[in-house]
Each structure stands twice: as structure tokens, then as C-alpha cells.
Enzyme design. Structure first.
Site, PDB file in Angstrom:
ATOM      1  N   TYR A  17       9.603   5.684  -1.959  1.00 41.06           N
ATOM      2  CA  TYR A  17       9.188   4.767  -0.892  1.00 41.06           C
ATOM      3  C   TYR A  17      10.276   4.538   0.167  1.00 41.06           C
ATOM      4  O   TYR A  17      10.041   3.804   1.128  1.00 41.06           O
ATOM      5  CB  TYR A  17       8.830   3.405  -1.502  1.00 41.06           C
ATOM      6  CG  TYR A  17       7.754   3.449  -2.555  1.00 41.06           C
ATOM      7  CD1 TYR A  17       6.407   3.574  -2.199  1.00 41.06           C
ATOM      8  CD2 TYR A  17       8.066   3.359  -3.911  1.00 41.06           C
ATOM      9  CE1 TYR A  17       5.411   3.606  -3.165  1.00 41.06           C
ATOM     10  CE2 TYR A  17       7.074   3.389  -4.882  1.00 41.06           C
ATOM     11  CZ  TYR A  17       5.754   3.516  -4.506  1.00 41.06           C
ATOM     12  OH  TYR A  17       4.769   3.548  -5.458  1.00 41.06           O
ATOM     13  N   HIS A  22       6.698   0.405   5.218  1.00 41.44           N
ATOM     14  CA  HIS A  22       6.607  -0.821   4.423  1.00 41.44           C
ATOM     15  C   HIS A  22       7.986  -1.273   3.916  1.00 41.44           C
ATOM     16  O   HIS A  22       8.113  -2.382   3.401  1.00 41.44           O
ATOM     17  CB  HIS A  22       5.681  -0.558   3.234  1.00 41.44           C
ATOM     18  CG  HIS A  22       4.777  -1.704   2.877  1.00 41.44           C
ATOM     19  ND1 HIS A  22       4.446  -2.731   3.742  1.00 41.44           N
ATOM     20  CD2 HIS A  22       4.106  -1.984   1.714  1.00 41.44           C
ATOM     21  CE1 HIS A  22       3.627  -3.572   3.142  1.00 41.44           C
ATOM     22  NE2 HIS A  22       3.416  -3.153   1.910  1.00 41.44           N
ATOM     23  N   ASN A  76       3.848  -5.965  -4.304  1.00 40.82           N
ATOM     24  CA  ASN A  76       2.895  -7.005  -4.705  1.00 40.82           C
ATOM     25  C   ASN A  76       3.467  -7.982  -5.725  1.00 40.82           C
ATOM     26  O   ASN A  76       2.914  -9.057  -5.926  1.00 40.82           O
ATOM     27  CB  ASN A  76       1.636  -6.362  -5.290  1.00 40.82           C
ATOM     28  CG  ASN A  76       0.848  -5.589  -4.256  1.00 40.82           C
ATOM     29  OD1 ASN A  76       1.289  -5.404  -3.132  1.00 40.82           O
ATOM     30  ND2 ASN A  76      -0.321  -5.124  -4.642  1.00 40.82           N
ATOM     31  N   ASP A 101       8.052  -5.933   7.110  1.00 42.11           N
ATOM     32  CA  ASP A 101       7.330  -5.170   8.129  1.00 42.11           C
ATOM     33  C   ASP A 101       6.142  -5.975   8.637  1.00 42.11           C
ATOM     34  O   ASP A 101       5.585  -6.797   7.918  1.00 42.11           O
ATOM     35  CB  ASP A 101       6.853  -3.839   7.543  1.00 42.11           C
ATOM     36  CG  ASP A 101       5.935  -4.047   6.340  1.00 42.11           C
ATOM     37  OD1 ASP A 101       6.383  -4.662   5.348  1.00 42.11           O
ATOM     38  OD2 ASP A 101       4.763  -3.610   6.392  1.00 42.11           O
ATOM     39  N   ASN A 122       0.931  -8.368   1.358  1.00 38.95           N
ATOM     40  CA  ASN A 122       0.923  -8.694  -0.067  1.00 38.95           C
ATOM     41  C   ASN A 122       2.271  -9.177  -0.579  1.00 38.95           C
ATOM     42  O   ASN A 122       2.333  -9.989  -1.513  1.00 38.95           O
ATOM     43  CB  ASN A 122       0.456  -7.487  -0.875  1.00 38.95           C
ATOM     44  CG  ASN A 122      -1.017  -7.189  -0.676  1.00 38.95           C
ATOM     45  OD1 ASN A 122      -1.811  -8.094  -0.444  1.00 38.95           O
ATOM     46  ND2 ASN A 122      -1.383  -5.919  -0.755  1.00 38.95           N
TER      47      ASN A 122
END
Length: 203
Positions: A17, A22, A76, A101, A122
Site C-alpha cells: 500500500y 490512501h 478501517n 487523504d 473509514n
């Protein structure tokens, strides 16, 4: 001794990631750690943390104490580590700054605010739920809306394109400046510095 600021960069951990849109919150914390000559390391609260001083006070003295943090959970589940860190360091909502973000801002636009809704984010929703309040400061890093009919979830989990990474590097430095100003000067003074030059209205 008064509680430090807690500066949290939201995102997802791991190399998969690392370059995602994000993850710009985590990227800002990486820049801040680099400026402070600090290294984020594991901590009991399922997070990577570094204890530093941020910014410069009027007169040139080193800025206040701060804890830089990146939750070790997926986005999350950010709230659990943030709550645990806040409890561990004795940090109230008035000393918490979350960097994240923001789809509802054009790419590379920065905005500071305190409180408000989560806008479908989230990570913010998890933090607010765990803390039992929305009344904490946020630095919103604009990533813009997805083009055409692209799913927003696919967009935010996509990597920042190579052609935009130089502009992103500048944005991350500006975001780190804004964080340092919040910690050293307070949210209102930092908002005035950040927002005054921009002609774009608040979103």
C-alpha cells in the site's frame, strides 16, 4: 510535564500500500520523522511511533514535544491504536492531529480543520468511534476525485502515478510544514498561514 501532541498519519501498513493515494497521511508522518532525525518503531499500541520535537517556537527554541504515529492496522481499524496511544500518552482530543487523504479536495490542496464529519473516510470514522468524539484536528491532503466512472475505493487504493510524484513530494513537505505550525503555534495560527494564500474556498 504537559502531554505531547499526537500526530497520526492514516493509511495501510506494508509495501503493498506504500504508494497508494490512501496513504498520504502516513507519507506526511514519514517526512516529519525524517526532518526530526527520528525513526518510527514498534510500540505496544499496534502502531509505529517516534517521540520528537516539532517546529520552532517564536524566538527560535525547539518546538513542543510530539508523538508521530502510524497505526499498524488496516485503515478501517485505525481507531484502536489511536485511542490506545492517546491513553498511554495522556493526550486529549485538543492535542490530536490526524493527517489523511481527502477525495473532496483537489489533488495537492491542503486544509486544516477541527471536528466535523468523516465524509465517508473509514479511517476517520474508526478514530471518531474509538475516541467517542469528532472534536480533534485534521489535516486534509487533497487527492481529487477519480476520473470517469472509476470506483472511489479502487482510486484511493491505486498508486500515485509516476508523473505526479514530484508534485506529491512538494505537497508532502508543505503538509509537514503545516503540522509543525499546528504543534508550535496552535491550530488557528496554522490555519491562517495555510489558508490565507489560497483563493480556493473551503470545501
Amino acid at each position: 510535564m504537559s502531554a505531547p501532541w499526537l500526530v497520526v498519519g492514516l493509511g495501510n501498513p506494508g509495501p503493498r500500500y506504500a504508494r497508494n493515494r490512501h496513504n498520504v497521511g502516513r507519507m506526511v508522518v514519514d517526512v516529519l520523522a525524517g526532518r526530526a532525525g527520528a525513526r518510527l518503531s514498534s510500540q505496544r499500541a499496534r502502531a509505529q511511533v517516534a517521540e520528537v520535537r516539532l517546529g520552532v517556537l517564536p524566538g527560535g527554541a525547539p518546538g513542543p514535544r510530539a508523538v508521530l504515529a502510524q497505526p499498524g492496522t488496516l485503515m478501517n481499524g485505525s481507531g484502536g491504536p489511536v485511542k490506545a496511544l492517546a491513553d498511554y500518552y495522556g493526550v486529549g482530543a485538543d492535542q490530536l492531529l490526524v493527517v489523511h487523504d481527502e477525495l473532496d479536495l483537489p489533488a495537492h490542496v491542503l486544509r486544516l480543520k477541527r471536528g466535523g464529519g468523516e465524509g465517508g473516510h473509514n479511517g476517520l470514522r474508526s478514530v471518531s468511534s474509538a475516541l467517542g468524539t469528532r472534536d480533534y484536528a485534521r489535516l486534509r491532503v487533497g487527492i481529487g476525485r477519480p476520473p470517469g466512472r472509476q470506483d472511489p475505493a479502487d482510486y484511493v487504493l491505486g498508486d500515485v502515478p509516476v508523473g505526479e510524484r514530484q508534485a506529491l513530494a512538494v505537497t508532502l513537505e508543505q503538509a509537514a510544514d503545516a503540522v509543525e505550525q499546528v504543534v508550535a503555534l496552535g491550530l488557528e495560527a496554522a490555519q491562517q498561514r495555510l489558508h490565507a494564500p489560497a483563493a480556493a474556498p473551503e470545501v
